[in-house]
Motif scaffolding. Structure first.
Motif, PDB file in Angstrom:
ATOM      1  N   ARG A  45       0.811  -1.216   0.000  1.00 39.63           N
ATOM      2  CA  ARG A  45       0.000   0.000   0.000  1.00 39.63           C
ATOM      3  C   ARG A  45       0.841   1.259   0.000  1.00 39.63           C
TER       4      ARG A  45
ATOM      5  N   HIS B 181       1.547  -3.235  -5.476  1.00 36.54           N
ATOM      6  CA  HIS B 181       0.301  -3.990  -5.411  1.00 36.54           C
ATOM      7  C   HIS B 181      -0.566  -3.884  -6.658  1.00 36.54           C
TER       8      HIS B 181
ATOM      9  N   CYS C 184      -4.366  -5.349  -7.906  1.00 39.40           N
ATOM     10  CA  CYS C 184      -5.330  -4.295  -7.615  1.00 39.40           C
ATOM     11  C   CYS C 184      -6.073  -3.899  -8.882  1.00 39.40           C
TER      12      CYS C 184
ATOM     13  N   HIS D   7      -9.996   4.906  -4.425  1.00 39.74           N
ATOM     14  CA  HIS D   7      -8.947   5.734  -3.821  1.00 39.74           C
ATOM     15  C   HIS D   7      -9.370   7.189  -3.730  1.00 39.74           C
TER      16      HIS D   7
ATOM     17  N   ARG E  50     -12.766  -1.532  -9.537  1.00 38.57           N
ATOM     18  CA  ARG E  50     -12.441  -2.949  -9.433  1.00 38.57           C
ATOM     19  C   ARG E  50     -13.571  -3.910  -9.803  1.00 38.57           C
TER      20      ARG E  50
ATOM     21  N   ARG F  12     -15.220  -2.951  -0.486  1.00 39.53           N
ATOM     22  CA  ARG F  12     -14.516  -2.197   0.539  1.00 39.53           C
ATOM     23  C   ARG F  12     -15.521  -1.432   1.374  1.00 39.53           C
TER      24      ARG F  12
ATOM     25  N   HIS G  43      -8.682  -2.053   4.113  1.00 34.80           N
ATOM     26  CA  HIS G  43      -8.108  -3.392   4.096  1.00 34.80           C
ATOM     27  C   HIS G  43      -7.961  -3.923   5.520  1.00 34.80           C
TER      28      HIS G  43
END
Ligand SMILES: Nc1nc2c(c(=O)[nH]1)N[C@H]1C(S)=C(S)[C@@H](COP(=O)(O)OP(=O)(O)OC[C@H]3O[C@@H](n4cnc5c(=O)[nH]c(N)nc54)[C@H](O)[C@@H]3O)O[C@H]1N2
Ligand SMILES: Nc1nc2c(c(=O)[nH]1)N[C@H]1C(S)=C(S)[C@@H](COP(=O)(O)OP(=O)(O)OC[C@H]3O[C@@H](n4cnc5c(=O)[nH]c(N)nc54)[C@H](O)[C@@H]3O)O[C@H]1N2
Ligand code: SF4
Ligand code: SF4
Ligand code: SF4
Ligand code: SF4
Ligand code: SF4
Ligand SMILES: [Mo]
Lengths: 965, 315, 250
Positions: free
Chosen positions: A131, A153, A157, A196, A401, A792, A798
């Protein structure tokens, strides 16, 4: 006190309130790191502790707001799971038994291990980070060390998003672009739970709803952002490509496409060679100068990059060598007009009625073509033509995602970009905009370094280990076509794995496939738990020994974490990091910047508190290791450390290219330059004085059409964002994919092994298409009838936040959400326990029912389940007893079909296909209910952690009255 | 509502104590009860012990018991304050009444008047106790017209049972108290059955829809709680009793609280003497058990509107 | 004193307006509230078993979530809830000590911790669950409407608003004087038909909730005229022909 006043006070007690209490002794600005969102924060300090953390109103990212995590920073700082000193493994790996050591010993040990690798075979160091936001440093360090085995990542990701975007647009959804939030009229969001850009998206959605713009969320689950959407499209997972291409079908049929835009900014008119069987079939027809050709109105051929040229959309061209070529647009139209792309043809598979698809296409078309925006701002295009206004089509898309974490994600993301381009909505008012420093050129560069000849003992790598291959020549493979990287990135397994395949590292290293490694160096990645596919097996691999030598198969593991995560227990050497409030950090344009569509920006973190334990910023440690190992980039010409002041020294003084360093603001001796300029010794002071960020506002005429805006392109060159002021042509047809496909058809010298040919030929289609996700295609859908997803949670990052006393109260354990109808069919009530099984394993979990979920889908919150003993939580915590991970069900390899064991990933980019998971649900028996399975042996408790308090009474950092259990 | 033992004990014990005070304060001056000083001592001591013990128990429920003295100040608005005021006030005339009776053998005149005053104050105390619950709008099972009469009836019933036992213990001769006791026990039972019927057949006007302003699309139900584990509100207000236990406890309350005491009172009436005394004593013990389960249910079956935010469909 | 202040015409009624139409359930207002108030007027706000089983603590603001409706037509709604600073707050009038009170000057309902005996009756009396017992100090606590922010002269004027309002990234929370019909908050309430929770209980909450906009799921008119009718007999090849004479100019 008189009796009267006593009586008065008794009968009407009066409270004196200090409504103007002093808030803080000091306020410090920095950048939040409760997640990777990079919001600007103001930390109020009082009485030696944190009084309050709030958003920085001037900050370009969050404009004064913060999220639920950001506002819980106090508890992150006070986490009882903070590591306190370096640890050396004392028991078996995975037991959590450690000896506490001094930093001297820690660094000497690391230097000892690493120097012998570097001297013999640098690729035996695999350096993978999670991260972190210092990938420009870590990548540089890896290159200096000389190992190609580096990645962050991104591979598990969202490399599908990044790669699809970079090859198509020179920018991407994933942090590199955003809708023109203030102007868009129709916004469609695909597969986003939080992302994000957490606060920017929220700020923007609120604006959209207030303005009455239409917001459609395409997502199998209706929570979070989808809850406030005007329309929720509860799609079946993995079928977005079908849906989007059906919309494209409708738009083509109705001729609702922006031909002018296609002509000016895309490769729609470029001619594609039609010579089946030839080595250049499907490539662009080019002139001697290498310029792609177009078919002019009169039937002659012309250079497609020439300003003013008029190209045919459709029509057969005859090339000078007599062969046939057709424009990209023709190929595209032929493909998507086919009835197999009609809404009726896809409705059932997507779970979206054809009428809805058609209506949405109509709405999009109407917003694009009937609500056109015109800004009275002049600009100059790449050819020097002046335009008196900026026109835009207010349709925009964002995706994350839900698209990327499927094995068809690259092509699906390409389909989304295709749709955007056809509507003429890229970098226009109301459309989707590049965030600076994007756009970058298409096709993208640079290429990955790490080919055999580029690796030598004691030598740095010739470039960055990560990059963008454009043809088989760029792959990192050996003469037989076998992978040269431990994660098999840039091999025929995943040719354009631009971010590596972090999820394959441990498996491959354990198998010694393609070769055994010596040391695994990891930073900020909980690979023994929530970022592993197949977590249980992963931990077994980490602890597995070679029976002949008695050595661990992965001989050494060095890990840096700030907290006692699951992964810590699997390290031989633990380098404890500081918290985000205790160190310098740099959110660089060379990395994952905070630039906006209106201009570049970057930011820093400054230490606002001194560490109260024996920890060091990992970046400092890395820089020191670099110097001790004698890595050229980290030693001075005299051989001493180049950055004796640690990371802050590096941030200021490192230059990647002359004049270009980690920070773009206040460069030059007096801080007079932006972007490019000599290092400024007082640069950090300038950042601190400006609230820890820098931003450059582009003039109005440079804010749109950046891919073809002369003034913008020149500014970008002058600031060092790109190398040449050349227009970025949007690639409807991605030629590099065809190059790989041609190799699969046997053309060229570098050919995929037999096992891979069919696959490369099938998936490297230069025009987007849809295929069934691999797991769905391979398992028996009768046995595993459901899709299983994670989302999420907005208030947890996470695995980080189970140690946060406030956040874990909000979400202390997770449930499996099922559609109420499914629950009814299975005879389930709320909080019943079920077994959830995949082709790979099974877990026992508690359930909850809801209506707002696609009937074929079950889902849960990500990374809430924890391993007992980790994070300094009591062993009876709900995270262990009722929390669970889906990761145990997800295999890192595809369900076996007797052929080559491919990674459970996108065939093009190697992106981990988390959301391809297929499952079944069976009721658990009454005596099984109550605790989740599997459960794992409890990890030991490093002494220095201490015991967590039984009651917290936080008051401005004043913890003297804390009780310990 | 969470059935806190301290509160259950408080309401049952203080209810009996104050009711006994009412009976003594009225019955003795009117000459309906044995005037003997020994009886006075025993009966008043028991009344005071029950009342004060109950009050003490309720103080233990406080977060800051050392500040309990502050609770008398808001009698203008608060039933709890009023209850406290009357409870304490009761002890003043009761003291004069007790001293006069026990030390001077006086039961009339000023002493008698004080007895009546104590009785009035005790009556007010029980009323206030009832009103504390009956005034709480968020709790349908309390905010209704059955609660105050129930408090009176059950208080009086327990007072009568104790009194009857004492009277028998003291004079071992049949007395009118038993008949009255029987009537009061049966009345209490009836009252309780009516109360149960009321709460079983009605529910609050407040629903998940009125609590959230939602519902235009259909049924409103919780998706996820705001916090995973139970918070204070749920620990205190979210108590849920299983139907199975509810039914069982109601039978215990019925039989031990009313049925058996009534039967034993009939036995006492029929046999008198030692048998009668023992029967009356057993009636007290049985009623205590029954009333504690009744009171436990009074809390456990009470549903607070806050639970509508935590998944309850109705309250 | 637990007698309510006499109503005055033009009485200032400070409170919040919460927009259920755009709350995404992010919990920012809940944690920002916890964070500010932990060291604020009613702080600390203790947490019990913070790192173990049965973790709970004192929070003045919590985010609930609901679904309404059935099947595909169901809607998810996030629902933040804190004290509503009622005009007829029984939480105040039931208090035996005078610890609970409603301020005459602005209507804020507070607890005087120095006087509270921790009898919890006020929590029973609050229908909304807005009272929070601090089992550590033995006193009742609650949302103060950030009384130590909204008048705080050490804060810039624009920051003088509750922590939960300042933090909300979607601007779903508004703060102001609901007694003044011309205030911004009153106007939003009027415009969006904001309402009272549990109006039937007559606590007359000052805080108002704006219901989700009812039309938001209603699909906009189908756009048949924008696209060709379904089942168009034209073959892709014919469609291509229509583009033959068109040019893309660069
Ligand atoms: N089932 C399922 N699995 C998934 C996903 C999914 O959607 N579903 N998502 C995947 C994705 S996209 C990602 S990005 C990964 C994320 O997975 P990881 O990259 O493993 O992320 P975290 O769990 O955040 O763990 C990072 C580690 O960083 C540590 N850390 C926190 N702060 C610091 C610090 O300041 N310094 C140091 N040195 N360490 C620190 C934490 O303690 C933790 O151990 O998970 C992947 N796994
Ligand atoms: N609070 C918080 N913020 C985070 C993180 C975190 O852990 N917590 N993690 C960060 C990281 S590393 C990342 S990568 C980003 C990821 O940000 P997101 O992309 O928002 O992450 P996910 O939670 O994986 O959300 C995926 C969404 O896609 C939906 N979905 C799944 N399959 C499909 C599909 O086939 N089609 C469609 N249309 N939708 C689908 C899921 O229901 C889910 O809502 O978030 C970042 N931000
Ligand atoms: S989104 Fe939240 S946690 Fe992430 S950086 Fe911003 S404030 Fe911090
Ligand atoms: S919401 Fe509850 S605590 Fe707040 S004023 Fe109203 S009744 Fe009192
Ligand atoms: S708990 Fe405190 S504030 Fe609440 S009613 Fe009792 S004394 Fe009053
Ligand atoms: S007004 Fe202040 S105390 Fe009340 S909920 Fe908001 S932040 Fe918390
Ligand atoms: S901060 Fe705003 S969006 Fe987030 S939960 Fe609170 S009200 Fe809702
Ligand atoms: Mo991620």
């Amino acid at each position: 006190m008189t009796l009267a006043s006593w009586l008065r006070e008794y009968f009407s007690p009066h409270e004196v309130i200090d409504t103007s209490a002093k808030i803080s002794d000091e306020v410090k600005f920095t950048t939040c790191y409760m997640c990777a969102g990079r919001c600007g924060i103001k930390v109020h300090l009082k009485g030696g502790g944190i009084r309050y953390i709030e958003g920085n109103p001037d900050h370009p990212v969050n404009r004064g707001v913060i999220c639920g995590k950001g506002a819980s920073g106090i508890m992150q700082q006070r986490s009882p799971a903070k590591l306190k000193r370096p640890l050396k493994r004392a028991g078996e790996r995975g037991s959590g038994e450690f000896r506490e050591i001094e930093w001297d010993e820690a660094i000497t040990t690391a230097v000892e291990w690493l120097s012998s690798i570097r001297a013999t075979d640098p690729k035996k160091l695999a350096f993978f980070t999670g991260r972190d936001q210092s990938q420009s440093l870590t990548g540089y360090w890896a290159a200096q060390f000389g190992t190609p085995n580096f990645a962050a990542h991104g591979g598990f990701c969202s490399v599908n998003m990044a790669a699809a975007g970079m090859y198509t647009l020179g920018g991407s959804f994933w942090e590199f672009g955003e809708p023109d939030w203030d102007r868009t009229r129709f916004f469609m969001m695909f597969g986003v739970a939080e992302d994000h850009d957490s606060n920017p998206i929220k700020i923007a959605l609120s604006g959209l709803r207030r303005r009455g713009a239409k917001f459609v969320s395409v997502n199998p689950v209706r929570t979070g952002y989808s809850a406030i959407a005007d329309e929720w499209v509860g799609i079946r997972p993995g079928t977005d490509g079908l849906f989007v291409l059906a919309v494209v079908h409708e738009l083509l049929k109705a001729e609702k496409i922006d031909l002018d835009y296609l002509g000016r900014y895309t490769n729609a008119g470029w001619l594609v060679i039609q010579a089946p069987g030839a080595g250049d079939d499907g490539l662009f027809a080019r002139n001697e100068a290498g310029e792609p050709l177009v078919l002019e109105a009169g039937g002659s051929l012309a250079g497609g990059m020439t300003a003013g040229v008029s190209a045919r959309l459709v029509g057969d061209a005859v090339l000078p060598d007599g062969r046939r070529a057709v424009p990209v647009f023709q190929l595209l139209a032929e493909r998507y007009l086919d009835p197999s792309y009609a809404p009726e043809a896809v409705a059932e598979a997507c779970g979206i009625p054809a009428a809805t698809i058609r209506r949405l296409a109509g709405e999009m078309a109407r917003a694009a073509f009937e609500e056109e925006i015109e800004l009275a701002v002049g600009w100059t295009d790449w050819a020097g033509r002046r335009h008196e206004s900026i026109r835009g089509r207010p349709v925009s898309i964002h995706a994350m995602r839900g698209i990327s974490a499927h094995s068809n994600g690259f092509q699906t993301c390409r389909a989304l970009h295709l749709l955007q381009i056809l509507l003429g909505t890229i970098d226009v008012p109301g459309g989707w905009r590049y965030k600076s420093p994007h756009p970058k050129p298409t096709p993208p560069g640079p290429k990955p370094a790490g080919r055999r000849e580029q690796i030598a003992p004691g030598k740095p790598l010739a470039g960055s280990p990560l990059g963008y291959p454009l043809s088989p020549e760029d792959l990192i493979i050996d003469a037989e076509g076998h992978p040269l990287r431990i994660d098999k990135a840039f091999s025929w397994d995943a040719p354009i794995a631009a971010h590596g395949l972090m999820h394959m590292v441990i498996t491959n290293a354990w198998r010694g496939d393609p070769y055994p490694i010596d040391t695994l160096l990891m930073y900020m990645a909980n690979m023994a738990w929530n970022s592993a596919m197949n977590s249980a097996e992963t931990t077994r691999m980490l602890t597995d020994k070679d029976p002949t030598s008695g050595e661990y198969r992965i001989p050494r593991i060095i890990y840096s974490d700030a907290y006692y995560s699951e992964m810590v227990a699997y390290a031989d050497l633990v380098l404890p990091d500081t918290t985000y409030l205790e160190r310098w950090d740099c959110i660089s344009l060379l990395d994952r910047p905070i630039g906006s569509p209106d201009g570049p920006a970057d930011s820093i973190r400054q230490p606002v508190l001194a560490p109260d334990r024996d920890v060091r910023p990992f970046q400092d440690v890395l820089i020191e290791l670099g110097a001790r190992l004698g890595l050229p980039g980290f030693i001075s010409p005299e051989g001493g450390p180049r950055y004796p002041g640690g990371y802050s020294d590096y941030i200021v003084n490192h230059e990647r290219r002359p004049g270009v360093g980690p920070l773009a603001g206040w460069r030059g001796a007096d801080g007079e330059y932006s972007g490019r300029g000599a290092p400024n010794p007082r640069q950090l002071e300038r950042y601190v004085a400006n609230g820890c960020f820098w931003k450059h506002e582009l003039p109005d005429g440079q804010r749109y059409f950046k891919h073809a805006n002369k003034d913008y392109l020149e500014t970008a060159v002058s600031m060092g964002l790109i190398d040449k002021p050349e227009p970025v042509v949007l690639q409807l047809y991605v030629e590099p994919l065809q190059r790989f496909r041609l190799a699969a058809q046997g053309h060229g010298t570098i050919l995929p092994p037999e096992t891979h040919r069919e696959r490369i030929a099938a998936y490297f289609d230069p025009l987007p298409f849809w295929y069934t996700p691999f797991e769905e295609a391979r398992v028996d859908c009768g046995t595993f009838p459901l899709h299983a997803l994670t989302q999420r949670p907005m208030q947890m990052y996470h695995s980080w936040h189970s140690q946060n006393a406030w956040l874990r109260q909000i979400l202390g354990s997770n449930r499996l959400f099922l559609n109420r109808a499914l629950g009814r069919a299975l005879g389930l009530a709320e909080e019943d326990w079920v077994w959830l099984s995949s082709h790979h394993g099974r877990i026992r979990v508690p359930t909850r029912l809801m209506d707002g979920v696609n009937p074929d889908v079950v889902w849960t919150w990500n990374a809430i389940g924890k391993r007992a003993g980790a994070w300094n939580l009591d062993p009876d915590s709900p995270e262990f007893r009722q929390g669970f991970l889906l990761n145990h069900l997800i295999s890192e390899l595809l369900p076996p079909d007797g052929s080559y064991a491919h990674a459970n990933a996108d065939p093009i980019t190697g992106q981990a296909a988390w959301y391809d998971l297929r499952v079944r649900v069976d009721r658990a028996t009454a005596h099984e209910a109550g605790t989740t399975a599997p459960s794992f042996r409890k990890l030991a408790h490093p002494v220095s952690l201490g015991r967590a308090p039984a009651i917290l009474r936080y008051f401005s950092g004043d913890d003297h009255e804390e009780q310990f259990s | 509502m969470h059935p806190a033992l301290s509160i259950i004990f408080f309401t049952t014990s203080a209810g009996a104590g104050f009711a006994l005070m009412i009976l003594l304060g009225i019955g003795v001056p009117l000459g309906l009860l044995p005037p003997e000083r020994g009886f006075g001592f025993a009966a008043l001591a028991i009344a005071v012990m029950l009342a004060a013990g109950g009050l003490a128990s309720s103080a233990s429920h406080l977060g800051r018991p050392e500040r309990a003295w502050r609770a008398f100040s808001q009698w203008r608005s608060s039933w709890l304050s009023r209850e406290g005021v009357f409870a304490v006030l009761t002890f003043l005339p009761a003291a004069v009444f007790g001293i006069g009776w026990i030390f001077f053998g006086a039961t009339g005149g000023l002493v008698g008047l004080c007895g009546v005053l104590a009785a009035a104050s005790a009556l007010a105390t029980i009323y206030c106790t009832g009103m504390i619950y009956a005034s709480l709008k968020p709790i349908h099972q309390w905010h209704n017209s059955w609660v105050v009469p129930n408090y009176f009836a059950l208080g009086l019933m327990s007072g009568f049972l104790v009194l009857d036992f004492l009277v028998r213990l003291w004079s071992a001769r049949p007395s009118g108290t038993s008949l009255l006791t029987l009537i009061v026990v049966l009345a209490g039972w009836w009252m309780k059955e009516r109360y149960w019927r009321f709460i079983d057949t009605t529910s609050a006007r407040t629903t998940p829809a009125t609590a959230t302003l939602l519902g235009s699309r259909g049924r409103v139900r919780m998706l996820e709680p705001p916090h995973t584990e139970e918070n204070y509100l749920l620990k205190e207000m979210g108590f849920r009793v299983a139907r199975k236990h509810r039914v069982r406890l109601r039978w215990i309350a019925r039989l031990a609280g009313f049925g058996l005491p009534a039967l034993l009172t009939v036995v006492a009436l029929a046999f008198g003497g030692v048998v009668g005394t023992v029967a009356a004593g057993l009636a007290v013990a049985s009623a205590a058990l029954g009333l504690i389960s009744e009171r436990w249910l009074f809390f456990a079956e009470a549903k607070h509107t806050v639970t509508l935010y935590y998944g309850a469909d109705a309250v | 004193m637990t007698m309510l202040p006499d109503p005055r015409p033009g009485q200032k009624k400070l409170g919040l307006v919460i927009d259920l139409d755009i709350c995404v359930g992010c919990h920012a207002c809940a944690t920002a509230c916890k964070e500010w108030n932990a060291s604020g007027h009613m702080g600390p706000l203790p947490d019990f078993n913070p790192y173990g089983n049965d973790a709970w603590g004192v929070w003045f603001n919590r985010i609930h979530s609901f679904e309404e409706g059935e099947g595909a037509g169901a809607r998810t709604v996030y629902f933040p809830k804190s004290c509503l600073h009622c005009e007829e707050p029984a939480c105040v009038t039931v208090c035996p000590t005078g610890a609970s009170y409603k301020r005459a000057e602005d209507g804020i309902v507070l607890v005087n911790e120095a006087v509270c005996i921790g009898c919890r009756l006020c929590a029973w009396a609050c229908p909304y669950g807005a009272r929070e017992f601090d089992a550590d100090e033995g006193v009742m606590k609650k949302c103060t409407l950030c009384i130590d922010r909204i008048y705080n002269e050490n804060l810039a004027p624009e920051d003088r608003q509750p922590a939960c309002v300042a933090v909300c990234p979607v601007n779903a929370r508004h703060f102001g004087d609901l007694g003044d019909p011309h205030s911004g908050v009153s106007q939003i309430v009027a415009e969006r038909r904001g309402g009272d929770l549990m109006a039937e209980l007559d606590y007359k909450p000052v805080n108002k909730y704006l219901p989700p906009r009812s039309a938001r799921m209603a699909p906009t008119q189908a756009a048949a005229d924008d696209t060709a009718a379904p089942g168009d007999p034209e073959s892709p090849g014919n469609r291509l022909l229509s583009w033959v004479d068109r040019l893309l100019s660069r």
